[in-house]
Design an enzyme around this catalytic site. Structure first.
Site, PDB file in Angstrom:
ATOM      1  N   CYS A 136       0.963  -1.276   0.052  1.00 48.61           N
ATOM      2  CA  CYS A 136       0.132  -0.095  -0.006  1.00 48.61           C
ATOM      3  C   CYS A 136       0.760   1.241  -0.070  1.00 48.61           C
ATOM      4  O   CYS A 136       2.073   1.190   0.184  1.00 48.61           O
ATOM      5  CB  CYS A 136      -1.035   0.205   0.966  1.00 48.61           C
ATOM      6  SG  CYS A 136      -0.099   0.130   2.912  1.00 48.61           S
ATOM      7  N   CYS A 148       2.809   1.832   3.247  1.00 48.82           N
ATOM      8  CA  CYS A 148       3.814   0.911   3.251  1.00 48.82           C
ATOM      9  C   CYS A 148       5.191   1.393   2.513  1.00 48.82           C
ATOM     10  O   CYS A 148       6.313   1.472   2.778  1.00 48.82           O
ATOM     11  CB  CYS A 148       3.466  -0.572   2.631  1.00 48.82           C
ATOM     12  SG  CYS A 148       2.314  -1.138   3.685  1.00 48.82           S
ATOM     13  N   ASP A 161      -9.435   8.141 -37.776  1.00 48.36           N
ATOM     14  CA  ASP A 161      -8.547   8.248 -38.895  1.00 48.36           C
ATOM     15  C   ASP A 161      -9.483   7.213 -39.913  1.00 48.36           C
ATOM     16  O   ASP A 161      -9.655   6.075 -39.390  1.00 48.36           O
ATOM     17  CB  ASP A 161      -6.936   7.997 -38.895  1.00 48.36           C
ATOM     18  CG  ASP A 161      -6.281   7.940 -40.119  1.00 48.36           C
ATOM     19  OD1 ASP A 161      -6.767   8.818 -41.049  1.00 48.36           O
ATOM     20  OD2 ASP A 161      -5.584   7.108 -40.226  1.00 48.36           O
TER      21      ASP A 161
END
Length: 820
Positions: free
Chosen positions: A31, A34, A454
């Site tokens: 996380c 951490c 395109d």
């Protein structure tokens, strides 16, 4: 253990590299908080030059000066933050290769349920269960067995303390590292709560908190490991070894040791180890790991193949064109890894919010524990929302409620809500042949209001092909050459028309010539005549002598110059005079009389096709129509974009008005803009942004680069093996399948929904729990089970739903073709 330790930038006076890079697996770093602790710990280490931490992958990439520190010091600093390094090399064992190829790109799978932490958790759970049994069921056996500071300790108390010692010590230890690194995270909050509850004799609360939080951590580790599985699947696509032909013999070596230009041998069912070109053999190849296409593609001499793809039923000898580290698959993996480092706007908002949320709730927890006992004194009863709420004034009750708020103060669930969603979405897309180069682009694609497409190479195949062969109804020249009578079937006339057209075009280098020659070869028209006196008529066509007579192939205008009246075929059968005012020979007038049905040429031109007439100065053989074919899935892709909520789909092309109109009608776009130069495409995108909002531009990634850069999201078509497209686009569709575009939009739109659900559900649950704590409705156990463990698992599981979003099966695959 494995790691990559590669020399990077610095050298000493003798030319020796001074800076090395270690890539280490840190699976418990899962996380942002951490990662913050690890980062602060590494900052204090002298000699560290650069740090890149990836908590979603569980890896740390650290560049350091080897003269000032070593890899053992780097590992010690990470473990000093409280996180075990499970992959790395011993100090001094770092190689000086810039990329050794065996670096840690994602933490290896861990045995979550049998790890030392898990065993301590299960033992602690047993102690808590037994303690609760003595406390509430076997009360007769819950006798005092010891005392501390004249405080009696019963059997249940000792069991609870045992649970705290076994399951709580790892939490407290992590909290200590958090305090040392001045990180106000869940470990510090939980560790503080466990120590405080134990210190005042609330052994049940301390033991319950320790065990439940440990179980929550294990479940989160398991969920994160599942999230990392998709990354590992990408890593495992390419084989580690290759069979190489050296000195006339086949030898098996590491794929990293194969050089460009060497020949590798791939047998049926084997994975292709490296990018290359087929030099011998034929086989169907499953390219789904690269392009996401489920239909195998036939490969033969001269065709490109990619690392990680799988041969189906044939033997191939492949000349290697790129090393293992530079293969298309390696670049995909590298970009997917890099995508996780791109922080989305939502993620940045959540981090900012968490920076305020946690300190505020911690202060509230302290006030909750200290203030009410001072103000209330005795018990107070109040009516709230129809309920009678009793507020006790004792210190113990409010202390426990303060501890409960400490548990709720952890923002883990909503901090990880965005990263796990991004990882799930990006890796799911990569498995389906769509490379998203950052979570910010994943979010942005789901918010677009208009899509600009395109034409050439996107809605169409980008390759000219013969679409119609129309022999003249009464071509005496054709019948004389073929030896057939005018009453015979048109197939022979078509073959003859193609034969003469291809004979002329074999001297031309124009793309139209290549299309006609390909069709003649496909139709097997036989030996082509050899023209002499070949001449290119600029802007009109070509001519040459075949068997002593001059033949022409070119635009209808060329044959009108020769005196043919094509007004019936070009203008709905009207009898307009010849535009050149010339007088055709009698034989020419006879030849073109009834040669084409009314409106034949006009109908072909309205469909956006280029018409080439073939004949002599006196007779027409017929007409050949050529076009850049529309992709089979183009119309369905446009329909799906509309169905999914895209407000406007627009085609931008440099082609002429007639062709643009025909293609636009065929694919169903809302509008088209023709005859655009590259800078005019940029203006068109800017106009769409002003009219509709966010725009995604889809092109080939090279010619459309300015427009791709102008749009909020640039999407490159057919990027497999194309370095430029992979580097320049925000998102790359690895195959030429326009059908992946609706999938991309749906995935991105769904991902945005999942992220919003995760963030607001996390915040909502935390808010409800926080309100319920002072009222006595929320216990420590409920706060852990619902607010921490439950929400963390919930947001991770919700994010995993993105793996279920899959592209529609393409029309190409449905009709049984090879999908190319």
């Amino acid at each position: 253990m494995s790691a990559e330790s590669g020399a990077t930038e610095g050298t000493d006076g003798g030319g020796q590299r001074r800076e090395l890079t270690a890539r280490l697996a840190v699976p418990e770093m899962d996380c942002p908080s951490c990662a913050g602790k690890v980062d602060k710990s590494l900052e204090r280490l002298d000699g560290v030059v650069d740090v890149e931490l990836n908590p979603t992958a569980g890896t740390a990439t650290v560049t350091y000066d080897r003269d000032r520190t070593g890899e053992a010091d780097v590992v010690a600093a990470i473990e000093g933050a409280g996180y075990e390094v499970t992959g790395g090399t011993a100090d001094g064992g770092a190689t000086e290769s810039a990329s050794s190829g065996d670096g840690v790109d994602v933490a290896p799978p861990s045995e979550v349920w049998t790890s030392p932490r898990a065993k301590k958790t299960w033992l602690g759970a047993v102690f808590v269960t037994l303690g609760l049994g003595f406390e509430f069921l076997l009360t007769g056996g819950n006798v005092a067995v010891a005392s501390v500071l004249e405080y009696p300790l019963h059997v249940a108390d000792l069991l609870f303390l045992g649970a705290v010692a076994v399951s709580g010590v790892p939490v407290v230890r992590s909290g200590y590292y958090s305090a040392r690194n001045r990180s106000l995270d869940i470990d510090l909050l939980m560790g503080t709560a466990i120590v405080a509850a134990t210190g005042i004799g609330y052994f049940v609360e301390a033991a319950t908190l320790a065990v439940l939080f440990s179980i929550a951590e294990l479940l989160e580790d398991y969920a994160m490991d599942r999230a990392r599985d998709s990354l590992r699947e990408l890593m495992e696509l390419s084989p580690d070894e290759a069979t190489v032909v050296r000195d006339g013999e086949e030898v098996t070596v590491d794929a990293d040791d194969v050089a460009v230009g060497e020949t590798v041998v791939v047998r049926p069912g084997d994975k292709i180890p490296l990018d290359g070109t087929v030099r011998e053999g034929e086989s169907a190849v499953d390219e789904s790991p690269i392009t996401g296409e489920s239909v195998p593609v036939d490969k033969s001499t001269g065709d490109e193949v990619y690392a990680g793809t799988i041969t189906e039923d044939g033997y191939l000898e492949i000349e290697v064109t790129s090393t293992a580290g530079d293969s298309t698959l390696s670049r995909i993996i590298e970009m997917v890894q890099g995508a996780q480092a791109e922080r989305t706007e939502t993620e940045q908002f959540v981090d900012r919010f968490a920076g305020y949320y946690t300190p505020v709730v911690v202060v509230l927890a302290i006030l909750t524990a200290a203030v009410p006992p001072l103000l209330i004194g005795d018990t107070v009863t109040a009516g709230i929302a129809g309920y009678e709420i009793v507020f006790a004034g004792d210190w113990g009750t409010w202390f426990v409620r303060g501890l409960t708020l400490l548990v709720i103060a952890c923002p883990c669930a909503f901090v990880i809500s965005t990263p796990v969603s991004v990882v799930s979405g990006v890796t799911s897309a990569a498995r389906n042949g769509v490379l998203i180069k950052g979570g910010n682009y994943l979010e942005a694609m789901g918010e677009v209001d208009a899509v600009a497409l395109d034409k050439t190479g996107t809605l169409t195949k980008g390759e000219l092909a013969v679409t119609d062969v129309v022999p003249c109804a009464a071509s005496s020249a054709a019948n004389e050459v073929s030896g057939d009578t005018a009453s015979q079937a048109g197939d022979t006339d078509e073959a003859t028309l193609l034969r003469y057209a291809a004979g002329l075009e074999r001297r031309s280098e124009h793309p139209i010539a290549a299309a006609i020659l390909a069709r003649a070869d496909e139709a097997d028209v036989g030996d082509l005549p050899e023209p002499t006196g070949f001449e290119s008529l600029t802007g009109r066509g070509i001519r040459g002598e075949i068997e002593g007579e001059t033949y022409y192939a070119g635009k209808p205008a060329l044959f009108e110059e020769l005196g043919f009246d094509l007004s019936r075929a070009r203008a709905d059968g009207a009898s307009d005079p010849r535009t050149d005012g010339g007088v055709a020979s009698e034989s020419a007038l006879e030849a073109d009389e009834g040669a084409f049905a009314a409106d034949t040429l006009a109908a072909l031109e309205r469909e956006g096709k280029t018409v080439v007439l073939v004949g002599t100065e006196t007779e027409l053989l017929g007409a050949i129509a050529i076009a850049d074919e529309v992709r089979p899935d183009s119309r369905r892709a446009v329909e799906r974009l509309h169905d999914l909520g895209v407000e406007r789909v627009v085609m931008l092309t440099g082609d002429n008005e007639g062709t643009a109109r025909a293609i636009a009608e065929a694919v169903g776009v809302d509008e088209y803009r023709a005859e655009l130069l590259p800078d005019e495409k940029v203006d068109a995108v800017a106009d769409l942004q002003e009219r509709y909002g966010d725009v995604a531009m889809v092109g080939d990634g090279i010619n459309d680069a300015p427009a791709l850069a102008t749009a909020e999201v640039g999407v490159a078509m057919g990027a497999a093996g194309t370095d430029t497209a992979l580097e320049t686009a925000d998102i790359a569709l690895m195959s030429d399948d326009i059908g992946k575009l609706p999938y991309l939009y749906e995935l991105s739109h769904t991902a945005n929904g999942v992220i919003r659900q995760n963030v607001w559900a996390s915040l909502g649950v935390k808010a409800l729990l926080a309100i319920g704590v002072p009222l006595g409705f929320v216990s420590v156990a409920l706060a852990v089970v619902v607010g921490d463990m439950g929400m963390s698992l919930g947001v991770t599981g919700n994010a995993m739903r993105l793996a279920n979003v899959e592209p529609e099966r393409s029309a190409v695959a449905e009709d049984g073709s090879d999908g190319r």
